[in-house]
Design a protein around this motif. Structure first.
Motif, PDB file in Angstrom:
ATOM      1  N   ALA A  97      39.660  26.746  75.453  1.00 12.18           N
ATOM      2  CA  ALA A  97      40.910  25.997  75.535  1.00 12.18           C
ATOM      3  C   ALA A  97      41.200  25.573  76.974  1.00 12.18           C
ATOM      4  CB  ALA A  97      42.055  26.826  74.979  1.00 12.18           C
ATOM      5  N   GLN A  98      40.935  26.468  77.925  1.00 12.06           N
ATOM      6  CA  GLN A  98      41.167  26.139  79.332  1.00 12.06           C
ATOM      7  C   GLN A  98      40.223  25.032  79.792  1.00 12.06           C
ATOM      8  OE1 GLN A  98      43.628  27.553  81.452  1.00 12.06           O
ATOM      9  NE2 GLN A  98      43.054  25.800  82.690  1.00 12.06           N
ATOM     10  N   GLU A  99      38.951  25.103  79.385  1.00  9.83           N
ATOM     11  CA  GLU A  99      37.985  24.070  79.760  1.00  9.83           C
ATOM     12  C   GLU A  99      38.379  22.722  79.179  1.00  9.83           C
ATOM     13  OE1 GLU A  99      34.180  25.560  78.524  1.00  9.83           O
ATOM     14  OE2 GLU A  99      34.066  26.988  80.186  1.00  9.83           O
ATOM     15  N   GLN A 100      38.845  22.713  77.933  1.00  3.13           N
ATOM     16  CA  GLN A 100      39.274  21.460  77.311  1.00  3.13           C
ATOM     17  C   GLN A 100      40.489  20.896  78.040  1.00  3.13           C
ATOM     18  OE1 GLN A 100      40.255  21.764  73.164  1.00  3.13           O
ATOM     19  NE2 GLN A 100      40.778  19.605  72.997  1.00  3.13           N
ATOM     20  N   ALA A 101      41.447  21.750  78.399  1.00  5.42           N
ATOM     21  CA  ALA A 101      42.626  21.295  79.142  1.00  5.42           C
ATOM     22  C   ALA A 101      42.233  20.758  80.508  1.00  5.42           C
ATOM     23  CB  ALA A 101      43.624  22.444  79.286  1.00  5.42           C
ATOM     24  N   ASN A 102      41.268  21.404  81.169  1.00  9.24           N
ATOM     25  CA  ASN A 102      40.793  20.920  82.472  1.00  9.24           C
ATOM     26  C   ASN A 102      40.165  19.544  82.346  1.00  9.24           C
ATOM     27  OD1 ASN A 102      41.612  23.300  83.670  1.00  9.24           O
ATOM     28  ND2 ASN A 102      39.563  24.187  83.738  1.00  9.24           N
ATOM     29  N   GLU A 103      39.355  19.342  81.313  1.00  9.16           N
ATOM     30  CA  GLU A 103      38.702  18.048  81.105  1.00  9.16           C
ATOM     31  C   GLU A 103      39.723  16.963  80.810  1.00  9.16           C
ATOM     32  OE1 GLU A 103      35.766  18.568  78.043  1.00  9.16           O
ATOM     33  OE2 GLU A 103      34.615  19.993  79.235  1.00  9.16           O
ATOM     34  N   GLU A 104      40.703  17.263  79.968  1.00  6.88           N
ATOM     35  CA  GLU A 104      41.730  16.275  79.629  1.00  6.88           C
ATOM     36  C   GLU A 104      42.572  15.927  80.858  1.00  6.88           C
ATOM     37  OE1 GLU A 104      43.935  17.861  76.343  1.00  6.88           O
ATOM     38  OE2 GLU A 104      42.209  17.737  74.986  1.00  6.88           O
ATOM     39  N   ALA A 105      42.890  16.935  81.670  1.00  3.39           N
ATOM     40  CA  ALA A 105      43.681  16.686  82.872  1.00  3.39           C
ATOM     41  C   ALA A 105      42.895  15.853  83.871  1.00  3.39           C
ATOM     42  CB  ALA A 105      44.116  18.005  83.501  1.00  3.39           C
ATOM     43  N   ALA A 106      41.615  16.170  84.034  1.00  2.00           N
ATOM     44  CA  ALA A 106      40.787  15.430  84.979  1.00  2.00           C
ATOM     45  C   ALA A 106      40.641  13.970  84.553  1.00  2.00           C
ATOM     46  CB  ALA A 106      39.415  16.083  85.103  1.00  2.00           C
ATOM     47  N   SER A 107      40.506  13.738  83.267  1.00  2.00           N
ATOM     48  CA  SER A 107      40.322  12.362  82.791  1.00  2.00           C
ATOM     49  C   SER A 107      41.598  11.540  82.908  1.00  2.00           C
ATOM     50  CB  SER A 107      39.830  12.354  81.342  1.00  2.00           C
ATOM     51  OG  SER A 107      40.831  12.846  80.474  1.00  2.00           O
ATOM     52  N   SER A 108      42.753  12.193  82.928  1.00  3.79           N
ATOM     53  CA  SER A 108      44.010  11.457  83.038  1.00  3.79           C
ATOM     54  C   SER A 108      44.619  11.552  84.434  1.00  3.79           C
ATOM     55  CB  SER A 108      45.017  11.972  82.000  1.00  3.79           C
ATOM     56  OG  SER A 108      45.350  13.321  82.246  1.00  3.79           O
ATOM     57  N   GLY A 109      43.938  12.235  85.358  1.00  3.48           N
ATOM     58  CA  GLY A 109      44.419  12.337  86.728  1.00  3.48           C
ATOM     59  C   GLY A 109      45.548  13.322  86.923  1.00  3.48           C
ATOM     60  N   LYS A 110      45.716  14.250  85.991  1.00  2.00           N
ATOM     61  CA  LYS A 110      46.783  15.241  86.093  1.00  2.00           C
ATOM     62  C   LYS A 110      46.211  16.583  86.517  1.00  2.00           C
ATOM     63  CE  LYS A 110      49.551  13.041  82.543  1.00  2.00           C
ATOM     64  NZ  LYS A 110      50.140  13.180  81.220  1.00  2.00           N
ATOM     65  N   VAL A 111      47.103  17.505  86.876  1.00  2.83           N
ATOM     66  CA  VAL A 111      46.714  18.856  87.250  1.00  2.83           C
ATOM     67  C   VAL A 111      47.047  19.771  86.086  1.00  2.83           C
ATOM     68  CG1 VAL A 111      47.121  20.762  88.848  1.00  2.83           C
ATOM     69  CG2 VAL A 111      47.143  18.405  89.676  1.00  2.83           C
ATOM     70  N   VAL A 112      46.110  20.632  85.732  1.00  7.09           N
ATOM     71  CA  VAL A 112      46.341  21.567  84.632  1.00  7.09           C
ATOM     72  C   VAL A 112      46.693  22.942  85.202  1.00  7.09           C
ATOM     73  CG1 VAL A 112      43.932  22.253  84.434  1.00  7.09           C
ATOM     74  CG2 VAL A 112      45.406  22.417  82.455  1.00  7.09           C
ATOM     75  N   ALA A 113      47.574  23.654  84.514  1.00  6.00           N
ATOM     76  CA  ALA A 113      47.961  24.996  84.954  1.00  6.00           C
ATOM     77  C   ALA A 113      46.843  25.978  84.624  1.00  6.00           C
ATOM     78  CB  ALA A 113      49.241  25.424  84.254  1.00  6.00           C
ATOM     79  N   PRO A 114      46.581  26.915  85.521  1.00  3.14           N
ATOM     80  CA  PRO A 114      45.559  27.931  85.252  1.00  3.14           C
ATOM     81  C   PRO A 114      46.043  28.923  84.195  1.00  3.14           C
ATOM     82  CG  PRO A 114      46.674  28.407  87.299  1.00  3.14           C
ATOM     83  CD  PRO A 114      47.184  27.074  86.832  1.00  3.14           C
ATOM     84  N   LEU A 115      45.130  29.707  83.640  1.00  2.00           N
ATOM     85  CA  LEU A 115      45.514  30.717  82.659  1.00  2.00           C
ATOM     86  C   LEU A 115      46.473  31.734  83.243  1.00  2.00           C
ATOM     87  CD1 LEU A 115      42.204  31.490  80.737  1.00  2.00           C
ATOM     88  CD2 LEU A 115      44.198  30.279  79.908  1.00  2.00           C
ATOM     89  N   ASP A 116      46.329  32.038  84.522  1.00  2.00           N
ATOM     90  CA  ASP A 116      47.213  32.990  85.186  1.00  2.00           C
ATOM     91  C   ASP A 116      48.239  32.216  86.004  1.00  2.00           C
ATOM     92  OD1 ASP A 116      48.477  35.026  86.500  1.00  2.00           O
ATOM     93  OD2 ASP A 116      46.685  35.823  87.468  1.00  2.00           O
ATOM     94  N   PRO A 117      49.464  32.042  85.494  1.00  3.27           N
ATOM     95  CA  PRO A 117      50.467  31.244  86.209  1.00  3.27           C
ATOM     96  C   PRO A 117      50.832  31.797  87.581  1.00  3.27           C
ATOM     97  CG  PRO A 117      51.202  31.781  83.989  1.00  3.27           C
ATOM     98  CD  PRO A 117      49.939  32.531  84.222  1.00  3.27           C
ATOM     99  N   SER A 118      50.559  33.074  87.841  1.00  6.32           N
ATOM    100  CA  SER A 118      50.887  33.618  89.154  1.00  6.32           C
ATOM    101  C   SER A 118      50.064  32.946  90.248  1.00  6.32           C
ATOM    102  CB  SER A 118      50.662  35.131  89.185  1.00  6.32           C
ATOM    103  OG  SER A 118      49.284  35.441  89.095  1.00  6.32           O
TER     104      SER A 118
END
Length: 57
Positions: A27-48
């Protein structure tokens, strides 16, 4: 994400934990790919990690 699709009652605790870890990683890898393709930043699994400055790491 439906837990019934990744774990079942016949699995050991270790197998269940491994399946959950893999699902979260995917799920994290998919979110990273989607964020990269749209130019956005994705939150890491550990919000701290968002509260630590780069110099402090």
């Amino acid at each position: 994400m439906n837990a019934n699709t990744i774990i079942n009652d016949q699995m050991t605790l270790e197998e269940k934990l491994a399946a959950i870890d893999l699902a979260m990683k995917n799920a994290q890898e998919q979110a990273n790919e989607e964020a990269a393709s749209s130019g956005k930043v994705v939150a890491p699994l550990d919000p701290s990690l968002l509260t630590i400055c780069d110099g402090c790491e």
